[in-house]
Design an enzyme around this catalytic site. Sequence first.
Site, short mmCIF file in Angstrom:
data_model
loop_
_atom_site.label_atom_id
_atom_site.label_comp_id
_atom_site.label_asym_id
_atom_site.label_seq_id
_atom_site.Cartn_x
_atom_site.Cartn_y
_atom_site.Cartn_z
N ARG A 37 39.58 35.97 32.11
CA ARG A 37 40.52 36.05 33.09
C ARG A 37 41.86 34.98 33.20
NH1 ARG A 37 38.12 38.69 37.64
NH2 ARG A 37 37.11 40.45 36.92
N ARG B 92 44.68 35.82 39.58
CA ARG B 92 45.14 35.28 40.72
C ARG B 92 45.56 33.78 41.09
NH1 ARG B 92 40.65 38.80 43.61
NH2 ARG B 92 39.80 37.99 41.76
N ARG C 272 51.69 41.18 40.81
CA ARG C 272 50.56 41.97 41.62
C ARG C 272 51.21 42.64 42.90
NH1 ARG C 272 47.07 44.04 44.01
NH2 ARG C 272 44.81 43.68 44.16
N ASP D 27 40.64 46.37 32.60
CA ASP D 27 39.66 46.06 33.36
C ASP D 27 38.49 47.01 32.66
OD1 ASP D 27 38.43 44.40 36.08
OD2 ASP D 27 37.47 46.33 35.68
N TYR E 61 27.95 49.62 37.27
CA TYR E 61 28.76 49.64 38.35
C TYR E 61 28.89 51.27 38.91
CZ TYR E 61 30.64 44.98 38.08
OH TYR E 61 30.70 43.56 38.01
O1 CP3 Z 1 40.37 38.17 31.12
C1 CP3 Z 1 41.42 38.65 31.43
O2 CP3 Z 1 42.75 38.06 31.70
C2 CP3 Z 1 41.81 40.15 30.95
C3 CP3 Z 1 41.67 41.09 32.09
C4 CP3 Z 1 40.16 41.58 32.64
C5 CP3 Z 1 40.12 41.68 34.05
N1 CP3 Z 1 38.74 41.96 34.07
C6 CP3 Z 1 41.29 41.65 35.00
C7 CP3 Z 1 40.76 41.85 36.47
C8 CP3 Z 1 39.02 41.55 32.19
C9 CP3 Z 1 38.51 41.20 30.72
C10 CP3 Z 1 38.01 41.97 33.00
C11 CP3 Z 1 36.77 42.18 32.79
C12 CP3 Z 1 35.80 42.51 33.74
N2 CP3 Z 1 35.86 43.28 35.04
C13 CP3 Z 1 34.30 42.26 33.80
C14 CP3 Z 1 33.43 41.38 32.85
C15 CP3 Z 1 33.98 40.08 32.96
C16 CP3 Z 1 33.35 39.35 34.04
O3 CP3 Z 1 33.89 39.03 34.99
O4 CP3 Z 1 32.00 39.29 34.33
C17 CP3 Z 1 33.70 42.81 34.95
C18 CP3 Z 1 32.43 42.66 35.39
C19 CP3 Z 1 34.75 43.53 35.67
C20 CP3 Z 1 34.72 44.25 37.11
C21 CP3 Z 1 35.72 43.62 37.98
N3 CP3 Z 1 37.05 43.77 37.89
C22 CP3 Z 1 35.25 43.11 39.17
C23 CP3 Z 1 33.85 42.72 39.77
C24 CP3 Z 1 36.46 42.78 40.00
C25 CP3 Z 1 36.51 42.17 41.34
C26 CP3 Z 1 36.54 40.88 41.44
C27 CP3 Z 1 37.57 40.21 41.45
O5 CP3 Z 1 37.69 38.98 40.47
O6 CP3 Z 1 38.60 40.68 41.99
C28 CP3 Z 1 37.65 43.20 39.33
C29 CP3 Z 1 39.02 43.24 39.48
C30 CP3 Z 1 39.93 42.50 38.48
N4 CP3 Z 1 39.96 42.33 37.04
C31 CP3 Z 1 40.83 41.56 38.64
C32 CP3 Z 1 41.41 41.11 37.50
C33 CP3 Z 1 42.60 40.07 37.46
C34 CP3 Z 1 41.33 40.88 40.12
C35 CP3 Z 1 42.27 42.09 40.70
C36 CP3 Z 1 43.05 41.59 41.57
O7 CP3 Z 1 44.45 41.13 41.24
O8 CP3 Z 1 42.90 41.64 42.79
#
Ligand code: CP3
Length: 341
Positions: free
Chosen positions: A23, A27, A36, A73, A149
């Site tokens: 990540r 944010r 964003r 994602d 999910y």
């Molecule tokens: O790592 C990186 O910088 C690359 C991008 C990336 C994202 N999600 C961007 C993202 C990667 C590799 C993921 C993987 C991901 N997504 C996982 C596996 C890793 C982990 O965290 O366990 C999972 C379970 C998800 C599912 C997911 N996506 C959730 C549960 C959420 C909401 C929670 C949150 O943090 O907001 C997301 C959204 C998401 N994916 C965001 C980002 C940057 C936040 C989105 C925003 O800008 O509002």
Amino acid sequence: MTKTLLRALAGEAVWPPPVWLMRQAGRYLPEYREVRARAGDFIALSTDPALAAEVTLQPIRRYRFDAAILFSDILMLPWALGHGLRFAEGEGPVLPRLRDQAGVEALDRGRVTEAISPILETVRLVRAALDERTALIGFAGGPFTVACYMIEGGGSKDFAATRQMAYQDPELFGRLMQVLTEATIDYLLAQIAAGAEAVMLFDSWAGVLSPSLFRTHVTAPARRIVGALRLRYPSVPIIGFPRLAGVMLGDYAVLSGADGVGMDTAMDPARAQWLVPKRTALQGNLDPMALLAGGQAMRDEANAVLLAMRGRPFVFNLGHGIVPQTPPDHVAALVEQIRAA
Ligand code: CP3
């Protein structure tokens, strides 16, 4: 091969180790929040190649990480298969609940190629923008975590409906796993063809399974995915991240055949040395909360990881993703510390 990430994943004990953070685009960075806001929602950002490439590159410019990870994602695969997806502000991903055969049959591998084309364009743009020292990582979710999910319709504290289905209706659950495994192979092959130099499989909820279900639904699909990718691209390394696998990490490393495995926050790096053969790179595992706290506590925790990993193929990372409240200065201090190791 000069990219340190690829050298470590090829089995070299590169020191100081390559560093990137899960990540790393997100944010906690003001420049991310700005883009964003301009894009509107998360899916719009992920499917706009110019903006997605921009946010992928933001942390590289700031910190000169050894790897960029595609901004997308794990849930973009179900989205591409035609399963609904939206990210509700403050509550995370929301999907329709998949609970029957009709739900599995509705998944359409035929529409994936077109749906993911903007994501592949992002891969091309990022790859063209990176210098000769920074590797590009593509990724997908582990099929089990993606199934979690889809079955729950979003996040869950225990993924009870998913685990119940795995026991009670193994045929339906197995069919879903099979569709997701094959679609994941297609998706990762396409990312590699577009320029990804390594790929990572994020199986975030692997740790909720019993050992027998872990073997069937985490390790076996990973083995199938690793085998299929290796057949086409023998030199592209694969990192597996079965989060909260505990002692199962050893079986996973050996049986999946992955080039590297991720250690989550709860894994003791010294114990991982015993569980995982030295030919497999380890990646991890600073607690994201230590990064949030910063200062001496962070330095001590990072040093403990470095100490345990010295002399073996290793990639420094967190044990889970950066949290949004993390001060960007703490990330800069961490990278400086790793570089001085
Ligand atoms: O790592 C990186 O910088 C690359 C991008 C990336 C994202 N999600 C961007 C993202 C990667 C590799 C993921 C993987 C991901 N997504 C996982 C596996 C890793 C982990 O965290 O366990 C999972 C379970 C998800 C599912 C997911 N996506 C959730 C549960 C959420 C909401 C929670 C949150 O943090 O907001 C997301 C959204 C998401 N994916 C965001 C980002 C940057 C936040 C989105 C925003 O800008 O509002």
